[in-house]
Design a protein around this motif. Structure first.
Motif, PDB file in Angstrom:
ATOM      1  N   ALA A 160       0.836  -1.209   0.000  1.00 31.04           N
ATOM      2  CA  ALA A 160       0.000   0.000   0.000  1.00 31.04           C
ATOM      3  C   ALA A 160       0.866   1.252   0.000  1.00 31.04           C
ATOM      4  N   GLY A 161       2.006   1.195   0.682  1.00 34.24           N
ATOM      5  CA  GLY A 161       2.866   2.372   0.803  1.00 34.24           C
ATOM      6  C   GLY A 161       3.409   2.846  -0.534  1.00 34.24           C
ATOM      7  N   THR A 162       3.806   1.910  -1.398  1.00 35.51           N
ATOM      8  CA  THR A 162       4.372   2.327  -2.691  1.00 35.51           C
ATOM      9  C   THR A 162       3.302   2.992  -3.565  1.00 35.51           C
ATOM     10  N   LYS A 183      14.590  -0.318   1.653  1.00 35.65           N
ATOM     11  CA  LYS A 183      13.514   0.249   0.830  1.00 35.65           C
ATOM     12  C   LYS A 183      13.642   1.749   0.578  1.00 35.65           C
ATOM     13  N   LEU A 184      14.757   2.339   1.074  1.00 35.33           N
ATOM     14  CA  LEU A 184      14.887   3.797   0.938  1.00 35.33           C
ATOM     15  C   LEU A 184      14.988   4.223  -0.527  1.00 35.33           C
ATOM     16  N   ASP A 185      15.734   3.453  -1.344  1.00 33.28           N
ATOM     17  CA  ASP A 185      15.924   3.840  -2.758  1.00 33.28           C
ATOM     18  C   ASP A 185      14.613   3.810  -3.527  1.00 33.28           C
ATOM     19  N   ILE A 186      13.825   2.762  -3.307  1.00 30.81           N
ATOM     20  CA  ILE A 186      12.568   2.661  -4.067  1.00 30.81           C
ATOM     21  C   ILE A 186      11.629   3.800  -3.670  1.00 30.81           C
ATOM     22  N   MET A 187      11.629   4.173  -2.376  1.00 35.26           N
ATOM     23  CA  MET A 187      10.736   5.261  -1.941  1.00 35.26           C
ATOM     24  C   MET A 187      11.164   6.581  -2.582  1.00 35.26           C
ATOM     25  N   ARG A 188      12.482   6.793  -2.676  1.00 31.05           N
ATOM     26  CA  ARG A 188      12.980   8.007  -3.356  1.00 31.05           C
ATOM     27  C   ARG A 188      12.569   7.982  -4.815  1.00 31.05           C
ATOM     28  N   SER A 189      12.733   6.823  -5.474  1.00 33.67           N
ATOM     29  CA  SER A 189      12.467   6.757  -6.911  1.00 33.67           C
ATOM     30  C   SER A 189      10.981   6.947  -7.218  1.00 33.67           C
ATOM     31  N   LEU A 190      10.137   6.694  -6.229  1.00 28.79           N
ATOM     32  CA  LEU A 190       8.684   6.881  -6.437  1.00 28.79           C
ATOM     33  C   LEU A 190       8.252   8.319  -6.186  1.00 28.79           C
ATOM     34  N   GLY A 191       9.173   9.148  -5.690  1.00 37.40           N
ATOM     35  CA  GLY A 191       8.837  10.565  -5.558  1.00 37.40           C
ATOM     36  C   GLY A 191       8.855  11.105  -4.139  1.00 37.40           C
ATOM     37  N   ALA A 283      -3.316   6.415 -17.255  1.00 38.57           N
ATOM     38  CA  ALA A 283      -2.742   7.717 -17.628  1.00 38.57           C
ATOM     39  C   ALA A 283      -1.229   7.760 -17.389  1.00 38.57           C
ATOM     40  N   GLY A 284      -0.674   6.676 -16.818  1.00 44.20           N
ATOM     41  CA  GLY A 284       0.772   6.629 -16.580  1.00 44.20           C
ATOM     42  C   GLY A 284       1.202   7.440 -15.364  1.00 44.20           C
ATOM     43  N   GLU A 285       0.228   7.830 -14.523  1.00 42.30           N
ATOM     44  CA  GLU A 285       0.568   8.640 -13.343  1.00 42.30           C
ATOM     45  C   GLU A 285       1.145   7.783 -12.220  1.00 42.30           C
ATOM     46  N   ILE A 286       0.593   6.574 -12.085  1.00 43.26           N
ATOM     47  CA  ILE A 286       1.059   5.660 -11.044  1.00 43.26           C
ATOM     48  C   ILE A 286       1.186   4.266 -11.655  1.00 43.26           C
ATOM     49  N   ALA A 287       1.897   3.376 -10.950  1.00 43.00           N
ATOM     50  CA  ALA A 287       2.011   1.991 -11.431  1.00 43.00           C
ATOM     51  C   ALA A 287       2.214   1.075 -10.237  1.00 43.00           C
ATOM     52  N   PRO A 288       1.688  -0.153 -10.325  1.00 40.22           N
ATOM     53  CA  PRO A 288       1.989  -1.097  -9.246  1.00 40.22           C
ATOM     54  C   PRO A 288       3.484  -1.419  -9.265  1.00 40.22           C
ATOM     55  N   VAL A 289       4.074  -1.507  -8.097  1.00 40.01           N
ATOM     56  CA  VAL A 289       5.492  -1.868  -7.989  1.00 40.01           C
ATOM     57  C   VAL A 289       5.563  -3.343  -7.611  1.00 40.01           C
ATOM     58  N   ILE A 290       6.053  -4.149  -8.529  1.00 42.02           N
ATOM     59  CA  ILE A 290       6.146  -5.590  -8.262  1.00 42.02           C
ATOM     60  C   ILE A 290       7.603  -5.936  -8.002  1.00 42.02           C
ATOM     61  N   ASP A 291       7.867  -6.430  -6.820  1.00 43.86           N
ATOM     62  CA  ASP A 291       9.234  -6.801  -6.457  1.00 43.86           C
ATOM     63  C   ASP A 291       9.588  -8.137  -7.094  1.00 43.86           C
ATOM     64  N   ARG A 292       8.787  -9.169  -6.808  1.00 43.99           N
ATOM     65  CA  ARG A 292       9.101 -10.504  -7.337  1.00 43.99           C
ATOM     66  C   ARG A 292       7.831 -11.277  -7.623  1.00 43.99           C
ATOM     67  N   CYS A 293       7.920 -12.199  -8.569  1.00 44.98           N
ATOM     68  CA  CYS A 293       6.845 -13.162  -8.817  1.00 44.98           C
ATOM     69  C   CYS A 293       7.325 -14.550  -8.400  1.00 44.98           C
ATOM     70  N   GLY A 313       7.365  -3.068  -2.384  1.00 45.45           N
ATOM     71  CA  GLY A 313       6.135  -3.066  -3.167  1.00 45.45           C
ATOM     72  C   GLY A 313       5.394  -4.381  -2.979  1.00 45.45           C
ATOM     73  N   LYS A 314       5.041  -5.026  -4.090  1.00 41.75           N
ATOM     74  CA  LYS A 314       4.184  -6.211  -4.023  1.00 41.75           C
ATOM     75  C   LYS A 314       4.930  -7.483  -4.420  1.00 41.75           C
ATOM     76  N   VAL A 315       4.482  -8.598  -3.850  1.00 40.55           N
ATOM     77  CA  VAL A 315       4.903  -9.933  -4.262  1.00 40.55           C
ATOM     78  C   VAL A 315       3.699 -10.585  -4.922  1.00 40.55           C
ATOM     79  N   VAL A 316       3.932 -11.227  -6.070  1.00 35.98           N
ATOM     80  CA  VAL A 316       2.826 -11.827  -6.813  1.00 35.98           C
ATOM     81  C   VAL A 316       3.092 -13.315  -7.016  1.00 35.98           C
ATOM     82  N   VAL A 317       2.026 -14.111  -6.869  1.00 34.29           N
ATOM     83  CA  VAL A 317       2.086 -15.538  -7.185  1.00 34.29           C
ATOM     84  C   VAL A 317       1.395 -15.721  -8.529  1.00 34.29           C
ATOM     85  N   THR A 318       2.088 -16.340  -9.499  1.00 33.45           N
ATOM     86  CA  THR A 318       1.448 -16.573 -10.799  1.00 33.45           C
ATOM     87  C   THR A 318       1.194 -18.066 -10.977  1.00 33.45           C
TER      88      THR A 318
END
Ligand SMILES: NC(=O)c1ccc[n+]([C@@H]2O[C@H](COP(=O)([O-])OP(=O)(O)OC[C@H]3O[C@@H](n4cnc5c(N)ncnc54)[C@H](OP(=O)(O)O)[C@@H]3O)[C@@H](O)[C@H]2O)c1
Length: 338
Positions: A160-162, A183-191, A283-293, A313-318
């Motif tokens: 939810a945070g990302t 997680k500091l780098d990813i938070m910076r890169s998200l704005g 609109a390309g304003e936001i995107a889900p951040v997927i760490d790993r599948c 961000g998120k972990v996804v099971v496929t």
């Protein structure tokens, strides 16, 4: 069908990949052939049975045996009262309360599903519902965040945070993001304008006050939170430890009454606000951040990865390997990358 089943609370080892009967849809249900399911903190809580509120569905043993609530897949069959979907439709949604997403098929109430935009992969769609709804409702509805306000997002590197960091940025807020060192780098890169490592620094002790504290990981006294707010500021708790949750229930209304500050709990409304989220993604304003599948057979590893605190961000099971290609990993919009 194959499903990841558990019959007792515990670590990921209590999960096992088993053959069980494929469910048949009831009147108002849709049978979904699953392609992806994301892991939420709530799955971890229901797996381990902690905090105590995670045992509402069974104090000593879980009554639900297949977890997984953020699903994406294809409609296989519909119940006789279902009017909005037909076989072949691509759908996604948060089916919390029904669960069953860590499997090849699930029956879900029609009201909890929506059509998946064609441009979004199944992995991306599964990463959206619960996390994005928490961020949207917490910042826009309960937090009433405005342009130019100072917001602190605690637990900003998770699911939810990302989303929340990106949304707050779009709203024009000044964003302080708090999470662990990894997680500091990813938070910076998200704005995020400023980041705080919670393992080194207590944000309630820094020399800054906020108009909104959006708390996904409450672990401190609500007096600390109240002190960190500007006059008229809001504190929105989403999750965390039991002690601050109880304190908020008992004292929050009094502090709110006696100060010009509002302290409250977000009660998530399942899937509410998702059409707006989908529009922001399109609109390309936001995107889900997927760490790993992870493949379905490794659902226990996926839960462990989240529970041990590595996930950005998120972990996804496929369910099928082709739904988890490298192109779906780390889907941070380029405009947000430094
Ligand atoms: N109120 C409701 O209606 C509702 C509904 C659904 C879910 N929830 C709750 O929403 C919360 C967030 O969900 P999520 O999917 O975003 O979880 P998540 O992906 O696990 O993210 C939580 C983040 O908080 C971080 N964190 C842990 N302890 C922290 C601390 N002391 N200070 C700052 N950050 C800390 C975690 O980092 P580490 O990796 O270091 O642990 C993680 O990055 C969960 O607690 C869940 O139970 C509430």
């Amino acid at each position: 069908m194959r499903a990841v089943v558990y019959t007792e609370y515990g670590p990921p080892e209590v999960l096992g990949l088993t053959e069980i009967e494929t469910p048949a849809p009831k009147r108002d249900e849709v049978l979904v052939k699953l392609r992806a399911t994301s892991v939420n903190a709530s799955d971890w809580e229901f797996l381990t049975g902690t905090p105590l509120y995670a045992r509402v569905m069974g104090v000593r043993k879980p009554k639900v045996h297949v977890l997984g609530s953020d699903i994406a897949g294809q409609v296989e069959a519909v119940g006789e009262n279902v009017t909005g979907f037909q076989p072949g439709d691509e759908v996604f949604g948060d089916i919390f309360g029904t669960w069953g997403g860590f499997a090849e098929y699930v029956c879900a109430p029609e009201k909890h599903l929506m059509l998946k935009p064609p441009g979004m992969s199944f992995a991306q769609a599964a990463a959206v519902p619960q996390a994005a709804a928490i961020a949207r409702q917490g910042l826009y509805d309960k937090g009433m965040l405005q342009s130019g306000q100072a917001v602190l997002i605690n637990g900003a590197g998770g699911g939810a945070g990302t989303f929340a960091v990106q949304m707050a940025n779009i709203l024009g807020a000044e964003v302080t993001a708090v999470d662990n060192t990894e997680k500091l780098d990813i938070m910076r890169s998200l704005g995020a304008n400023r980041v705080i490592d919670y393992t080194n620094e207590d944000f309630t002790r820094v020399d800054k006050r906020f108009d909104l504290i959006f708390d996904l990981a409450a672990h401190r006294s609500i007096f600390d939170y109240s002190r960190s707010l500007n006059p008229g500021g809001r504190y929105v708790m989403v999750g965390g430890a039991m002690a601050p949750l109880i304190q908020l229930g008992l004292l929050g209304p009094w502090i709110s009454l006696l100060s010009r500050k509002r302290l409250g709990l977000l009660m998530l409304k399942q899937n509410e606000g998702l059409p707006s989220v989908v529009a922001q993604i399109a609109a390309g304003e936001i995107a889900p951040v997927i760490d790993r599948c992870f493949p379905l057979a490794e659902t226990a590893e996926a839960l462990r990865y989240l529970g041990e605190g590595h996930c950005r961000g998120k972990v996804v099971v496929t369910i099928t390997p082709e739904d988890c290609t490298n192109s779906q990993r780390g889907t941070v919009p380029h405009s947000f990358m430094s």
